[in-house]
Design a protein around this motif. Structure first.
Motif, short mmCIF file in Angstrom:
data_model
loop_
_atom_site.label_atom_id
_atom_site.label_comp_id
_atom_site.label_asym_id
_atom_site.label_seq_id
_atom_site.Cartn_x
_atom_site.Cartn_y
_atom_site.Cartn_z
N THR A 1 -21.85 18.84 -20.92
CA THR A 1 -21.61 20.17 -20.37
C THR A 1 -20.53 19.99 -19.31
O THR A 1 -20.53 18.99 -18.59
CB THR A 1 -22.87 20.79 -19.74
OG1 THR A 1 -23.34 19.95 -18.67
CG2 THR A 1 -23.96 20.96 -20.78
N ALA B 1 -30.16 12.86 -15.13
CA ALA B 1 -30.74 13.67 -16.19
C ALA B 1 -31.36 12.79 -17.27
O ALA B 1 -31.07 11.61 -17.38
CB ALA B 1 -29.66 14.56 -16.80
N ASP B 2 -32.23 13.39 -18.06
CA ASP B 2 -32.85 12.68 -19.17
C ASP B 2 -31.79 12.19 -20.15
O ASP B 2 -30.76 12.83 -20.34
CB ASP B 2 -33.81 13.63 -19.89
CG ASP B 2 -34.54 12.95 -21.02
OD1 ASP B 2 -34.11 13.13 -22.17
OD2 ASP B 2 -35.52 12.24 -20.75
N ARG C 1 -26.29 6.73 -21.15
CA ARG C 1 -25.79 8.05 -21.50
C ARG C 1 -24.75 8.02 -22.60
O ARG C 1 -24.22 9.06 -22.98
CB ARG C 1 -25.17 8.72 -20.26
CG ARG C 1 -26.07 8.75 -19.04
CD ARG C 1 -27.41 9.40 -19.36
NE ARG C 1 -27.24 10.69 -20.01
CZ ARG C 1 -27.11 11.85 -19.35
NH1 ARG C 1 -27.13 11.87 -18.04
NH2 ARG C 1 -26.98 12.98 -20.01
N SER D 1 -30.41 14.59 -22.67
CA SER D 1 -29.71 15.78 -22.20
C SER D 1 -28.22 15.51 -22.12
O SER D 1 -27.77 14.37 -22.03
CB SER D 1 -30.25 16.19 -20.83
OG SER D 1 -29.97 15.19 -19.86
N ARG E 1 -23.42 15.71 -17.63
CA ARG E 1 -22.92 16.81 -16.80
C ARG E 1 -21.60 16.38 -16.16
O ARG E 1 -21.58 15.55 -15.26
CB ARG E 1 -23.95 17.17 -15.74
CG ARG E 1 -25.29 17.61 -16.33
CD ARG E 1 -26.38 17.68 -15.29
NE ARG E 1 -26.62 16.36 -14.70
CZ ARG E 1 -27.52 16.14 -13.71
NH1 ARG E 1 -28.24 17.14 -13.23
NH2 ARG E 1 -27.68 14.92 -13.23
#
Length: 246
Positions: free
Chosen positions: A50, A2-3, A232, A6, A9
């Motif tokens: 998330t 993911a970017d 991240r 973002s 996850r």
């Protein structure tokens, strides 16, 4: 992947068996240990993540290709059903870790097929379930997983895990635990395999409400962010004493 902007996850995987069979476990974790672990990650990592939960008894043992493809970090708790996990699933999780997915292995997950595969050793240890007090000492306060964590974390009742712990020398040792009987244990260990990061954290036996402990929850949330990888990482939330033991 993911970017960078973002959320990370996170997929929280658990066996989901003890709470269905044992009234004591169900009382501690009425929605399952996986739900409590997930709540702690959401609580401490906030908008940076998330989080979804899945269990061994879900379709494709909870980790079909579509779920793994949308997972930046996988947390793993297992105990009584290690042998039921399909070797083909272990292969797929291993490949995702080597490609960069983060993995957080908790408590008795030390004996899971995936952890033993990635470590290349038996991952055996000494243990005793006798209402020990556990003190979790930070030995690397500069590590991101230790951010905002008091030293020691005091866990009033917990299963004892002791050395010798048959794992390779960790790339970074973050926590060491001591127990009522005098035993010590490397309880917070960081590893790198391929492009992936792995963190093993031992507190969390099913017979005790350890995953409700605010400092244990903080460590797991920090670990989930750290194993997601440098691109991240986010700044951990400042620690505020909770008075949990008062």
């Amino acid at each position: 992947m993911a970017d960078v902007a973002s959320p990370i996850r996170v997929t929280v995987w658990g066996e989901g068996r003890h709470e269905k069979r044992d009234a004591t476990v169900a009382a501690h974790y009425p929605d399952g240990m996986h739900a409590t672990i997930a709540a702690g990650i959401r609580e401490h990592a906030g908008a940076a993540v998330t989080v979804r939960c899945t269990t061994l008894d879900d379709p494709e043992q909870g980790l079909p290709d579509a779920v793994l493809a949308e997972t930046d970090v996988l947390t793993w708790w297992g105990h009584i059903a290690h042998d039921e996990v399909a070797d083909e699933l272990v292969d797929r999780v291993q490949q995702r870790v080597l490609a960069g997915m983060g993995l957080v292995v908790l408590h008795s997950g030390h004996w899971s097929k995936i952890f033993k595969r990635l470590m290349g050793t038996s991952c055996a240890l000494r243990w005793r379930n006798g209402d020990d007090r556990e003190l979790v000492w930070t030995v690397d306060p500069t590590h991101p997983v230790a951010a905002g964590v008091p030293s020691p974390i005091v866990i009033p009742a917990q299963e004892m895990y002791g050395e010798f712990f048959d794992i390779p020398a960790p790339d970074e040792l973050v926590f060491v635990s001591s127990f009522t009987g005098g035993e010590v244990f490397r309880s917070g260990c960081a590893f790198r395999r391929g492009r992936g990061r792995i963190f093993y954290f031992s507190p969390g036996d099913q017979d005790y409400p350890v995953y409700h402990h605010p400092d244990v929850r903080r460590v797991i949330a920090n670990a989930a962010v750290w194993v997601a990888g440098p691109a991240r990482e986010v700044t951990p939330i400042a620690y505020a004493p909770t008075g949990w033991f008062e």
